[in-house]
Design a protein around this motif. Structure first.
Motif, PDB file in Angstrom:
ATOM      1  N   PRO A 182      17.112 -76.258 114.510  1.00  0.00           N
ATOM      2  CA  PRO A 182      18.359 -76.599 115.202  1.00  0.00           C
ATOM      3  C   PRO A 182      18.640 -75.715 116.416  1.00  0.00           C
ATOM      4  O   PRO A 182      19.194 -76.178 117.414  1.00  0.00           O
ATOM      5  CB  PRO A 182      19.421 -76.412 114.113  1.00  0.00           C
ATOM      6  CG  PRO A 182      18.688 -76.670 112.841  1.00  0.00           C
ATOM      7  CD  PRO A 182      17.322 -76.082 113.051  1.00  0.00           C
ATOM      8  N   ALA A 183      18.266 -74.434 116.340  1.00  0.00           N
ATOM      9  CA  ALA A 183      18.483 -73.543 117.484  1.00  0.00           C
ATOM     10  C   ALA A 183      17.583 -73.934 118.653  1.00  0.00           C
ATOM     11  O   ALA A 183      18.006 -73.926 119.816  1.00  0.00           O
ATOM     12  CB  ALA A 183      18.229 -72.093 117.080  1.00  0.00           C
ATOM     13  N   LYS A 184      16.358 -74.292 118.350  1.00  0.00           N
ATOM     14  CA  LYS A 184      15.435 -74.721 119.411  1.00  0.00           C
ATOM     15  C   LYS A 184      15.910 -76.036 120.032  1.00  0.00           C
ATOM     16  O   LYS A 184      15.788 -76.252 121.237  1.00  0.00           O
ATOM     17  CB  LYS A 184      14.018 -74.857 118.839  1.00  0.00           C
ATOM     18  CG  LYS A 184      13.402 -73.512 118.443  1.00  0.00           C
ATOM     19  CD  LYS A 184      12.132 -73.686 117.622  1.00  0.00           C
ATOM     20  CE  LYS A 184      10.949 -74.082 118.470  1.00  0.00           C
ATOM     21  NZ  LYS A 184      10.465 -72.971 119.318  1.00  0.00           N
ATOM     22  N   LYS A 185      16.496 -76.894 119.198  1.00  0.00           N
ATOM     23  CA  LYS A 185      17.040 -78.154 119.704  1.00  0.00           C
ATOM     24  C   LYS A 185      18.223 -77.890 120.631  1.00  0.00           C
ATOM     25  O   LYS A 185      18.362 -78.518 121.687  1.00  0.00           O
ATOM     26  CB  LYS A 185      17.463 -79.043 118.533  1.00  0.00           C
ATOM     27  CG  LYS A 185      17.920 -80.431 118.944  1.00  0.00           C
ATOM     28  CD  LYS A 185      18.212 -81.284 117.724  1.00  0.00           C
ATOM     29  CE  LYS A 185      18.671 -82.683 118.131  1.00  0.00           C
ATOM     30  NZ  LYS A 185      18.962 -83.534 116.943  1.00  0.00           N
ATOM     31  N   MET A 186      19.086 -76.935 120.240  1.00  0.00           N
ATOM     32  CA  MET A 186      20.208 -76.575 121.110  1.00  0.00           C
ATOM     33  C   MET A 186      19.692 -75.991 122.421  1.00  0.00           C
ATOM     34  O   MET A 186      20.236 -76.266 123.504  1.00  0.00           O
ATOM     35  CB  MET A 186      21.146 -75.571 120.431  1.00  0.00           C
ATOM     36  CG  MET A 186      22.324 -75.175 121.325  1.00  0.00           C
ATOM     37  SD  MET A 186      23.409 -73.893 120.625  1.00  0.00           S
ATOM     38  CE  MET A 186      24.307 -74.841 119.401  1.00  0.00           C
ATOM     39  N   ALA A 187      18.652 -75.177 122.337  1.00  0.00           N
ATOM     40  CA  ALA A 187      18.080 -74.584 123.548  1.00  0.00           C
ATOM     41  C   ALA A 187      17.598 -75.677 124.498  1.00  0.00           C
ATOM     42  O   ALA A 187      17.822 -75.604 125.713  1.00  0.00           O
ATOM     43  CB  ALA A 187      16.926 -73.655 123.182  1.00  0.00           C
ATOM     44  N   ASP A 188      16.969 -76.716 123.957  1.00  0.00           N
ATOM     45  CA  ASP A 188      16.526 -77.840 124.787  1.00  0.00           C
ATOM     46  C   ASP A 188      17.718 -78.497 125.484  1.00  0.00           C
ATOM     47  O   ASP A 188      17.654 -78.847 126.668  1.00  0.00           O
ATOM     48  CB  ASP A 188      15.806 -78.892 123.927  1.00  0.00           C
ATOM     49  CG  ASP A 188      14.407 -78.463 123.531  1.00  0.00           C
ATOM     50  OD1 ASP A 188      13.819 -77.630 124.249  1.00  0.00           O
ATOM     51  OD2 ASP A 188      13.905 -78.961 122.506  1.00  0.00           O
ATOM     52  N   ALA A 189      18.802 -78.676 124.727  1.00  0.00           N
ATOM     53  CA  ALA A 189      19.996 -79.323 125.277  1.00  0.00           C
ATOM     54  C   ALA A 189      20.627 -78.469 126.373  1.00  0.00           C
ATOM     55  O   ALA A 189      21.086 -78.990 127.401  1.00  0.00           O
ATOM     56  CB  ALA A 189      21.010 -79.584 124.167  1.00  0.00           C
ATOM     57  N   ILE A 190      20.647 -77.151 126.169  1.00  0.00           N
ATOM     58  CA  ILE A 190      21.214 -76.246 127.168  1.00  0.00           C
ATOM     59  C   ILE A 190      20.389 -76.300 128.455  1.00  0.00           C
ATOM     60  O   ILE A 190      20.932 -76.364 129.561  1.00  0.00           O
ATOM     61  CB  ILE A 190      21.281 -74.813 126.614  1.00  0.00           C
ATOM     62  CG1 ILE A 190      22.398 -74.720 125.562  1.00  0.00           C
ATOM     63  CG2 ILE A 190      21.517 -73.793 127.732  1.00  0.00           C
ATOM     64  CD1 ILE A 190      22.426 -73.405 124.796  1.00  0.00           C
ATOM     65  N   ILE A 191      19.080 -76.271 128.308  1.00  0.00           N
ATOM     66  CA  ILE A 191      18.209 -76.321 129.492  1.00  0.00           C
ATOM     67  C   ILE A 191      18.460 -77.603 130.286  1.00  0.00           C
ATOM     68  O   ILE A 191      18.624 -77.574 131.513  1.00  0.00           O
ATOM     69  CB  ILE A 191      16.733 -76.216 129.077  1.00  0.00           C
ATOM     70  CG1 ILE A 191      16.438 -74.812 128.531  1.00  0.00           C
ATOM     71  CG2 ILE A 191      15.815 -76.526 130.261  1.00  0.00           C
ATOM     72  CD1 ILE A 191      15.098 -74.687 127.827  1.00  0.00           C
ATOM     73  N   ALA A 192      18.524 -78.735 129.566  1.00  0.00           N
ATOM     74  CA  ALA A 192      18.710 -80.024 130.248  1.00  0.00           C
ATOM     75  C   ALA A 192      20.080 -80.115 130.915  1.00  0.00           C
ATOM     76  O   ALA A 192      20.184 -80.460 132.106  1.00  0.00           O
ATOM     77  CB  ALA A 192      18.527 -81.163 129.253  1.00  0.00           C
ATOM     78  N   SER A 193      21.144 -79.804 130.155  1.00  0.00           N
ATOM     79  CA  SER A 193      22.491 -80.001 130.679  1.00  0.00           C
ATOM     80  C   SER A 193      22.844 -78.995 131.769  1.00  0.00           C
ATOM     81  O   SER A 193      23.419 -79.359 132.804  1.00  0.00           O
ATOM     82  CB  SER A 193      23.522 -79.916 129.543  1.00  0.00           C
ATOM     83  OG  SER A 193      23.526 -78.615 128.965  1.00  0.00           O
ATOM     84  N   GLN A 194      22.462 -77.740 131.568  1.00  0.00           N
ATOM     85  CA  GLN A 194      22.872 -76.732 132.545  1.00  0.00           C
ATOM     86  C   GLN A 194      22.006 -76.782 133.807  1.00  0.00           C
ATOM     87  O   GLN A 194      22.472 -76.443 134.896  1.00  0.00           O
ATOM     88  CB  GLN A 194      22.883 -75.348 131.902  1.00  0.00           C
ATOM     89  CG  GLN A 194      23.913 -75.267 130.784  1.00  0.00           C
ATOM     90  CD  GLN A 194      24.378 -73.857 130.470  1.00  0.00           C
ATOM     91  OE1 GLN A 194      24.245 -72.952 131.287  1.00  0.00           O
ATOM     92  NE2 GLN A 194      24.919 -73.671 129.278  1.00  0.00           N
ATOM     93  N   THR A 195      20.771 -77.217 133.683  1.00  0.00           N
ATOM     94  CA  THR A 195      19.955 -77.420 134.879  1.00  0.00           C
ATOM     95  C   THR A 195      20.562 -78.533 135.730  1.00  0.00           C
ATOM     96  O   THR A 195      20.629 -78.433 136.968  1.00  0.00           O
ATOM     97  CB  THR A 195      18.507 -77.765 134.499  1.00  0.00           C
ATOM     98  OG1 THR A 195      17.930 -76.657 133.788  1.00  0.00           O
ATOM     99  CG2 THR A 195      17.661 -78.050 135.738  1.00  0.00           C
ATOM    100  N   ALA A 196      21.026 -79.592 135.057  1.00  0.00           N
ATOM    101  CA  ALA A 196      21.672 -80.689 135.780  1.00  0.00           C
ATOM    102  C   ALA A 196      22.967 -80.213 136.435  1.00  0.00           C
ATOM    103  O   ALA A 196      23.284 -80.610 137.569  1.00  0.00           O
ATOM    104  CB  ALA A 196      21.955 -81.847 134.826  1.00  0.00           C
TER     105      ALA A 196
END
Length: 208
Positions: A182-196
């Motif tokens: 779940p932490a790695k999944k959140m990390a993926d979401a942070i990378i995608a959303s904050q890069t955008a």
């Protein structure tokens, strides 16, 4: 003589019936056994899976402990926008940041608690030990609070870009070194959303 044969036949029939009953009982036990174990077998794969999902390492702990104060500061910065921002786009962006990062703070705190780890205290000043890159200094936060209108918009966007870049770096470290799914999944979401959002903020600054 006939009576003797009848007794022999009855005895043989009883013996055969008893043998049949024993065979059926044995079959029933054999059938019940696998069925019972089958039920456990059906659930047993989930036990290792659950254990695997629940496994975490030092990188996961560092990610959660670093991201909590990082998110708290972003939420605090976003909370300044409604009364200070001159641009509707900046106010909208700030609200999006608040809505996204607020719930993640609760999730990260829950993980730390379940792992027997301490949740960073509110207002903790030194986050450098957790690798929370992009954190604003107290002076920068004071300057942001004291600004308004276009000056606030520019300062907010520039500071939040730096803040987001730090969060993306932390999330990439978690993706590379973490073990907790779940932490790695959140990390993926942070990378995608904050890069955008970084791209969105650069556009508002006229840098696109």
């Amino acid at each position: 003589m006939n009576s003797k044969r009848s007794r022999i036949r009855r005895a043989a029939a009883v013996t055969a019936a008893a043998a049949t009953a024993l065979v059926l009982a044995a079959c029933g036990t054999a059938d019940d056994g696998p069925a019972g174990h089958g039920g456990h077998t059906a659930t047993s794969p989930s036990a290792p899976a659950a254990a695997s999902q629940g496994r975490h390492n030092a990188a996961d702990v560092a990610f959660a402990k670093g991201m909590i104060p990082h998110h708290r500061q972003a939420v605090r910065m976003a909370g300044l926008a409604p009364g200070r921002a001159g641009s509707a786009e900046v106010r909208e962006l700030a609200e999006d940041i608040r809505k996204a990062q607020g719930p993640e703070i609760g999730t990260l705190s829950g993980w730390l608690t379940s792992w027997g780890e301490e949740v960073p205290a509110e207002g903790a000043a030194d986050h450098s030990a957790h690798g929370a890159d992009g954190m604003m200094t107290a002076g920068q936060m004071d300057a942001l609070e004291d600004s308004s209108g276009a000056a606030f918009d520019t300062a907010f966007l520039e500071m939040m870009i730096e803040h987001h870049e730090g969060a993306v770096a932390m999330a990439r470290t978690e993706r590379a070194d973490g073990a907790y799914g779940p932490a790695k999944k959140m990390a993926d979401a942070i990378i995608a959303s904050q890069t955008a959002e970084i791209a969105r903020m650069n556009k508002l600054l006229g840098r696109d």
